[in-house]
Design an enzyme around this catalytic site. Structure first.
Site, PDB file in Angstrom:
ATOM      1  N   THR A 226     -11.815 -18.450  44.857  1.00  0.00           N
ATOM      2  CA  THR A 226     -12.194 -17.973  43.520  1.00  0.00           C
ATOM      3  C   THR A 226     -11.085 -18.268  42.501  1.00  0.00           C
ATOM      4  O   THR A 226      -9.924 -18.359  42.878  1.00  0.00           O
ATOM      5  CB  THR A 226     -12.389 -16.440  43.628  1.00  0.00           C
ATOM      6  OG1 THR A 226     -13.490 -16.208  44.484  1.00  0.00           O
ATOM      7  CG2 THR A 226     -12.615 -15.767  42.301  1.00  0.00           C
ATOM      8  N   ARG A 254     -26.559 -12.979  48.434  1.00  0.00           N
ATOM      9  CA  ARG A 254     -25.371 -12.120  48.518  1.00  0.00           C
ATOM     10  C   ARG A 254     -24.503 -12.258  47.244  1.00  0.00           C
ATOM     11  O   ARG A 254     -24.262 -13.349  46.754  1.00  0.00           O
ATOM     12  CB  ARG A 254     -24.550 -12.512  49.748  1.00  0.00           C
ATOM     13  CG  ARG A 254     -23.232 -11.763  49.919  1.00  0.00           C
ATOM     14  CD  ARG A 254     -22.064 -12.555  49.377  1.00  0.00           C
ATOM     15  NE  ARG A 254     -20.777 -11.905  49.657  1.00  0.00           N
ATOM     16  CZ  ARG A 254     -19.637 -12.251  49.080  1.00  0.00           C
ATOM     17  NH1 ARG A 254     -19.611 -13.254  48.220  1.00  0.00           N
ATOM     18  NH2 ARG A 254     -18.518 -11.627  49.369  1.00  0.00           N
ATOM     19  N   GLY A 256     -20.745 -11.062  45.619  1.00  0.00           N
ATOM     20  CA  GLY A 256     -19.439 -10.476  45.952  1.00  0.00           C
ATOM     21  C   GLY A 256     -18.885  -9.634  44.818  1.00  0.00           C
ATOM     22  O   GLY A 256     -19.635  -9.137  43.965  1.00  0.00           O
ATOM     23  N   ASP A 257     -17.574  -9.501  44.793  1.00  0.00           N
ATOM     24  CA  ASP A 257     -16.931  -8.640  43.799  1.00  0.00           C
ATOM     25  C   ASP A 257     -16.707  -9.331  42.457  1.00  0.00           C
ATOM     26  O   ASP A 257     -16.563  -8.655  41.430  1.00  0.00           O
ATOM     27  CB  ASP A 257     -15.566  -8.174  44.332  1.00  0.00           C
ATOM     28  CG  ASP A 257     -14.649  -9.363  44.619  1.00  0.00           C
ATOM     29  OD1 ASP A 257     -15.131 -10.341  45.242  1.00  0.00           O
ATOM     30  OD2 ASP A 257     -13.466  -9.324  44.222  1.00  0.00           O
ATOM     31  N   THR A 277      -9.307 -11.670  43.949  1.00  0.00           N
ATOM     32  CA  THR A 277      -9.859 -12.684  44.842  1.00  0.00           C
ATOM     33  C   THR A 277      -9.702 -12.185  46.272  1.00  0.00           C
ATOM     34  O   THR A 277      -8.644 -11.664  46.622  1.00  0.00           O
ATOM     35  CB  THR A 277      -9.189 -14.056  44.683  1.00  0.00           C
ATOM     36  OG1 THR A 277      -9.720 -14.931  45.690  1.00  0.00           O
ATOM     37  CG2 THR A 277      -7.682 -13.994  44.809  1.00  0.00           C
ATOM     38  N   GLY A 278     -10.731 -12.320  47.066  1.00  0.00           N
ATOM     39  CA  GLY A 278     -10.618 -11.825  48.429  1.00  0.00           C
ATOM     40  C   GLY A 278     -11.977 -11.537  49.022  1.00  0.00           C
ATOM     41  O   GLY A 278     -12.998 -12.010  48.505  1.00  0.00           O
ATOM     42  N   GLY A 280     -14.991 -10.035  49.231  1.00  0.00           N
ATOM     43  CA  GLY A 280     -15.700  -9.301  48.186  1.00  0.00           C
ATOM     44  C   GLY A 280     -16.256  -7.948  48.598  1.00  0.00           C
ATOM     45  O   GLY A 280     -16.200  -6.986  47.829  1.00  0.00           O
TER      46      GLY A 280
HETATM   47  N1  ASP Z   1     -14.176 -12.544  46.173  1.00  0.00           N
HETATM   48  C1  ASP Z   1     -15.064 -13.654  46.366  1.00  0.00           C
HETATM   49  C2  ASP Z   1     -16.346 -13.157  46.961  1.00  0.00           C
HETATM   50  O1  ASP Z   1     -16.303 -12.305  47.840  1.00  0.00           O
HETATM   51  C3  ASP Z   1     -14.506 -14.681  47.270  1.00  0.00           C
HETATM   52  C4  ASP Z   1     -13.132 -15.153  46.927  1.00  0.00           C
HETATM   53  O2  ASP Z   1     -12.398 -14.495  46.211  1.00  0.00           O
HETATM   54  O3  ASP Z   1     -12.788 -16.231  47.374  1.00  0.00           O
HETATM   55  O4  ASP Z   1     -17.372 -13.657  46.602  1.00  0.00           O
END
Ligand code: ASP
Length: 360
Positions: A226, A254, A256-257, A277-278, A280
């Protein structure tokens, strides 16, 4: 007599004007009552290009150079806007546009593939001066989702639009749509095939299963990339934005965050601006971005303390991983992550650049 009439007319005009002015400034101070705007020369900008298992041993020199160059190009664009007195919102969108247009990052052009071999993009943006926010999720024909999130914030009465509806809105405001094939990159397509093969081999299912998909350690390590940006402008206004393709092999629409205000993105002139980022699912449950701001607001802790509490304790305690970049109202910054690496860069008012990929 004529002089007297002119004088009365002038006084009348003056009163009308000052009334109108009072009215406007009163409205403005009402909006910003709790959110002070402090003019500052301490402007600054921080970006991330995703966190995860980013190890030097897996990176070729040329690829590392490409990442470094793109991060630097992007942050310099935002920094230049801030240095010229531009707004943090403009800096955030322009910087994210550069990262979205690069195939290196999991956002825009480089978005990962879903289980059905499509690309579904999410983005959000928040204005710390007004607490206005905009977000889009699951869009498939928007070249720069952060621009659409910005348009949702500034040109609609809503905060989040999704899927076809979001694209209808984009068309209505004159935004050009791209063909979904624009998002095809061989590298991301091959990642999807690898994830599918591995799931089939090791878990003996076609990943059409259920929670097992999310527990798979291989998936866990391949979903990051991200992009995000936070900025403080010369007027003391904070802004944050995040854009992503989500997670490789995601299905069932789906989300994410990244497009969730408070989880992936948050900005408040009273505290800080955060982009996450992480993993989600965990970032949503921990309400990461807002939690950092809330700790500063209610407990008076520093940005760095709040960021490490949430990223090093709260998120891992739930089982999640990832990182954030953040900047506070005084220009202090945090680039906190609990993974092996996070693509990141920071520039301050003096134009000093800090750029990193790995832990050290
Ligand atoms: N946070 C993002 C998600 O879960 C993924 C990412 O940060 O790479 O969609």
């Amino acid at each position: 007599m004529k002089k007297f009439q002119t004088l009365t007319l002038l006084i009348g005009f003056f009163m009308l004007f000052s009334c109108d002015f009072d009215q406007k400034s009163q409205n403005k101070s009402e909006v910003n009552a709790e959110i002070p705007t402090i003019p500052s020369e301490k402007f600054g900008i921080v970006i991330h290009g995703g966190a995860g298992t980013i190890l030097k041993k897996n990176m070729s020199d040329s690829l590392e150079l490409a990442y470094r160059q793109k991060l630097e190009e992007a942050i310099r664009v935002g920094h230049e806007i801030l240095a010229r007195g531009g707004s943090s919102l403009d800096a955030v969108t322009s910087t994210i546009n550069i990262l979205e247009d690069s195939p290196l990052f999991n956002a825009g052009k480089g978005a990962v593939f879903t289980h059905d071999e499509t690309n579904e993009l999410d983005a959000s943006i928040m204005d710390g001066a007004t607490l206005n926010a905009g977000a889009v999720s699951g869009v498939q024909r928007i070249k720069n989702p952060i621009d659409l999130a910005n348009a949702v914030m500034t040109q609609s009465e809503h905060v989040m639009l999704s899927g076809n509806g979001a694209e209808d809105f984009a068309q209505l405001i004159g935004m050009e749509l791209v063909d979904p094939s624009y998002f095809y990159t061989e590298r991301r397509f091959q990642s999807l095939q690898k994830v599918k093969e591995r799931l089939k081999k090791e878990y003996n299912h076609d990943s059409g299963n259920n929670a097992a998909v999310f527990e798979d350690p291989f998936i866990k390590n391949t979903k990051f990339g991200t992009v995000g940006c936070v900025a403080l402008d010369k007027k003391g206004n904070l802004a944050a934005g995040t854009s992503t393709g989500g997670m490789t092999n995601k299905r069932w629409n789906r989300i994410g965050d990244a497009p969730i205000i408070g989880a992936g993105t948050y900005a408040n002139n009273a505290t800080c601006a955060v982009s996450s980022t992480g993993w989600g699912e965990y970032f949503i449950r921990a309400m990461v971005a807002h939690d950092i701001s809330a700790m500063m607001e209610y407990k008076g802790v520093s940005l760095q303390e709040a960021a490490s509490e949430v990223i090093q304790k709260k998120v891992p305690a739930l089982g999640g991983d990832g990182g954030i970049v953040a900047i506070d109202k005084d220009g202090n910054i945090a680039m906190e992550f609990n993974t092996a690496g996070m693509y990141r860069a920071h520039m301050n008012a003096e134009g000093e650049l800090i750029l990193g990929i790995y832990k050290e």
